[in-house]
Design a protein around this motif. Structure first.
Motif, PDB file in Angstrom:
ATOM      1  N   UNK A   1       0.795  -1.221   0.000  1.00  0.00           N
ATOM      2  CA  UNK A   1       0.000   0.000   0.000  1.00  0.00           C
ATOM      3  C   UNK A   1       0.832   1.277   0.000  1.00  0.00           C
ATOM      4  N   UNK A   2       2.032   1.219   0.594  1.00  0.00           N
ATOM      5  CA  UNK A   2       2.792   2.450   0.800  1.00  0.00           C
ATOM      6  C   UNK A   2       4.242   2.306   0.359  1.00  0.00           C
ATOM      7  N   UNK A   3       4.894   3.448   0.264  1.00  0.00           N
ATOM      8  CA  UNK A   3       6.316   3.507  -0.029  1.00  0.00           C
ATOM      9  C   UNK A   3       7.108   2.678   0.974  1.00  0.00           C
ATOM     10  N   UNK A   4       6.698   2.727   2.231  1.00  0.00           N
ATOM     11  CA  UNK A   4       7.390   1.961   3.266  1.00  0.00           C
ATOM     12  C   UNK A   4       7.260   0.457   3.023  1.00  0.00           C
ATOM     13  N   UNK A   5       6.132   0.034   2.456  1.00  0.00           N
ATOM     14  CA  UNK A   5       5.956  -1.388   2.141  1.00  0.00           C
ATOM     15  C   UNK A   5       6.919  -1.836   1.053  1.00  0.00           C
ATOM     16  N   UNK A   6       7.108  -0.997   0.043  1.00  0.00           N
ATOM     17  CA  UNK A   6       8.017  -1.371  -1.043  1.00  0.00           C
ATOM     18  C   UNK A   6       9.451  -1.470  -0.530  1.00  0.00           C
ATOM     19  N   UNK A   7       9.829  -0.520   0.338  1.00  0.00           N
ATOM     20  CA  UNK A   7      11.174  -0.584   0.904  1.00  0.00           C
ATOM     21  C   UNK A   7      11.341  -1.841   1.755  1.00  0.00           C
TER      22      UNK A   7
ATOM     23  N   UNK B   1       7.416   6.536 -10.499  1.00  0.00           N
ATOM     24  CA  UNK B   1       7.679   5.564 -11.565  1.00  0.00           C
ATOM     25  C   UNK B   1       9.159   5.191 -11.598  1.00  0.00           C
ATOM     26  N   UNK B   2      10.022   6.189 -11.406  1.00  0.00           N
ATOM     27  CA  UNK B   2      11.462   5.922 -11.404  1.00  0.00           C
ATOM     28  C   UNK B   2      11.848   5.020 -10.248  1.00  0.00           C
ATOM     29  N   UNK B   3      11.287   5.282  -9.075  1.00  0.00           N
ATOM     30  CA  UNK B   3      11.576   4.438  -7.901  1.00  0.00           C
ATOM     31  C   UNK B   3      11.180   2.994  -8.190  1.00  0.00           C
ATOM     32  N   UNK B   4      10.014   2.804  -8.775  1.00  0.00           N
ATOM     33  CA  UNK B   4       9.546   1.453  -9.078  1.00  0.00           C
ATOM     34  C   UNK B   4      10.435   0.776 -10.118  1.00  0.00           C
ATOM     35  N   UNK B   5      10.869   1.515 -11.116  1.00  0.00           N
ATOM     36  CA  UNK B   5      11.728   0.952 -12.161  1.00  0.00           C
ATOM     37  C   UNK B   5      13.040   0.440 -11.567  1.00  0.00           C
ATOM     38  N   UNK B   6      13.637   1.243 -10.681  1.00  0.00           N
ATOM     39  CA  UNK B   6      14.901   0.844 -10.052  1.00  0.00           C
ATOM     40  C   UNK B   6      14.686  -0.340  -9.123  1.00  0.00           C
ATOM     41  N   UNK B   7      13.593  -0.344  -8.400  1.00  0.00           N
ATOM     42  CA  UNK B   7      13.302  -1.465  -7.507  1.00  0.00           C
ATOM     43  C   UNK B   7      13.116  -2.765  -8.296  1.00  0.00           C
TER      44      UNK B   7
END
Length: 514
Positions: free
Chosen positions: A50-56, A145-151
């Motif tokens: 749900x959040x940026x913290x979840x992706x990290x 979008x850039x954060x997701x691409x790098x992840x």
């Protein structure tokens, strides 16, 4: 006696080490089987994605699973250093069995590292990430979008790395590129050539989107990555040069030396020149040097950062190699006999190890207690976060899969096989001269390819490369009385753990080990 602050720090670190294990056990216990692996998800799906913290949390969790797969039961060093047979195991029968290639011997450690369950936990974690990460992008505007691409690039690389690592150990392995819930279906093994071809494509795709550095103005990773400065990520995450360095290893393992030369050249040409390119001998072997903490010149590695209250008793080369007088352990698990040391380090002036005119060691950089019963391999010795208290054995060295010196010698190997002799010599001398040795001379150092592999043996000792180097060399020039026949009969790969075969009827044992 540890002082109070160190004792408190140790207690905090020990608790920290237990917590991830508790979380992982909770996450791995809910499903019946996927080969032998249950779901690697460590956060309830209801509250995840749900959040940026979840992706990290998800991406860091996958890195953590890779590290666990590498260091559990000291697997990386048992596969790469112990099996090569050059170290001696004075007391541990399980290590003696590995040294003698008795890989079906009934020891818990051998059974554990014959089991690929930790690697499929990595793969399932990566598959879940790739399937669900778009939900974070949809739910949290902070997640760009850039954060997701790098992840995604990092996760694709880590998943491909897991497959490459498994192929070097077991040969054919099941290729699974989607996650499963509930009751997992059995999967047969795929031909290793197909798996490696897929892994290479994935790494190349990942490399295209990976930055050279994080939080440093790289156009492929914009802004501060997860709101952290460059110093937080330096050496901690896979980057573009990490991918190409591992690609060079993958190509060399396949015997595809044209591509190995191309990939390694990319790393060498694009590595920023300065004080942190090639490592000095002192920095390489110092207790607070290259293997301590995370560093940019660890091209691809997994740190145990003392400043983050990280470290452990196990999962480090030091656990196997160190003993008195370096730590309070009477006998090392493995050691290199004196005659082997002299045979390997046979050139005067070698800063890593050499003898003076009276036959005494010039330094103790690689070996301590040389004239004792057990010479102690002490090249890597990060004890108590740099305190180096010999009364205690708590380690914090990084596991470094590859570094610039490794890639340089890998390029020398590739060029030598391809007949590009002068280029191979230049690469070899880039390392030799930095270690106090004279430039390569065929009359003194013998055959060029053999000299390159000998230099890899000296430079990379204790870093998990030696067994794979011996296999590659004997594929090119079958000469070792034990390893060459093993390769011919596919005995160089490991047997599959019996628990896996019992749980998945689609699996078959490697023919040599039936």
């Amino acid at each position: 006696m540890m002082n109070k602050s160190i004792n408190n720090r140790f207690k905090t670190s020990a608790l920290k080490l237990l917590l991830p294990c508790m979380v992982l056990l909770a996450g791995l216990g809910g499903c019946e089987k996927m080969l032998d692996v249950d779901s690697s998800r460590v956060v309830g799906e209801k509250n995840m994605w749900n959040t940026l913290e979840d992706s990290r949390a998800a991406i860091m969790g996958t890195y953590g699973l890779v590290r666990a797969a590498l260091v559990d039961h000291n697997a990386h060093w048992l596969y790469g250093d112990v099996r090569a047979g050059e170290f001696t195991a004075p007391t541990r029968q399980d290590l003696r069995a590995i040294i003698s290639h008795d890989l079906t011997a009934s020891y818990p450690s051998i059974e554990a590292i014959s089991n690929w369950r930790r690697w499929y936990a990595v793969i399932n974690s990566a598959n879940v990430f790739l399937e669900r990460i778009h939900e974070v992008r949809e739910n949290d505007l902070r997640y760009t979008e850039n954060n997701m691409t790098v992840d995604i690039a990092q996760i694709r690389f880590l998943r491909a790395f897991a497959y490459f690592y498994m192929v070097r150990i077991w040969g054919d392995v099941p290729l699974i590129i989607s996650s499963y819930d509930g009751r997992f279906e059995d999967k047969p093994r795929e031909n290793q050539a197909k798996v490696l071809a897929w892994a290479e494509e994935e790494m190349l795709a990942a490399a295209a989107d990976l930055p050279y550095k994080y939080s440093d103005g790289d156009e492929q990773q914009q802004g501060d990555y997860y709101n952290e400065a460059e110093s937080r990520w330096n050496g901690a995450l896979a980057r573009k040069l990490s991918a190409y360095a591992v690609l060079a290893h993958l190509a060399a393992w396949q015997g595809n030396y044209p591509d190995a030369a191309i990939y390694s050249k990319f790393v060498i040409d694009n590595y920023p020149r300065g004080e942190n390119d090639y490592i000095s001998t002192g920095h390489l072997t110092d207790a607070n040097g290259f293997f301590y903490d995370k560093r940019y010149n660890q091209l691809f590695g997994f740190a145990f950062v003392w400043a983050h209250v990280d470290g452990s008793f196990t999962g480090h080369i030091e656990e196997l190699t160190l003993a008195e007088p370096v730590v309070n352990k009477r006998i090392p698990d493995i050691y290199l006999p004196k005659d082997s040391i002299i045979a390997i380090f046979n050139e005067a002036g070698d800063e890593r190890f050499s003898l003076d005119t009276l036959g005494s060691p010039v330094s103790e950089r690689y070996f301590t207690n040389y004239n004792g019963r057990y010479p102690i391999f002490s090249k890597i010795k990060c004890i108590m976060g740099g305190v180096n208290d010999p009364t205690f054995r708590f380690f914090s060295s990084a596991l470094v899969f590859t570094r610039l010196e490794d890639v340089t010698l890998l390029r020398a190997e590739a060029l030598a096989v391809l007949g590009e002799r002068q280029g191979a010599i230049e690469m070899l001398n880039a390392i030799r001269t930095r270690r106090g040795l004279d430039p390569y001379n065929e009359d003194v150092n013998g055959d060029l390819l053999h000299a390159i592999f000998r230099e890899r043996q000296r430079e990379l000792m204790g870093e998990g490369h030696r067994w794979y180097d011996l296999v590659r060399y004997n594929r090119i020039r079958p000469s070792h009385p034990v390893i060459a026949p093993l390769i011919a009969e596919n005995g160089h790969i490991w047997p599959i753990a019996q628990t896996l075969l019992s749980q998945n009827k689609e699996l078959t044992q490697n023919e040599y080990w039936k």
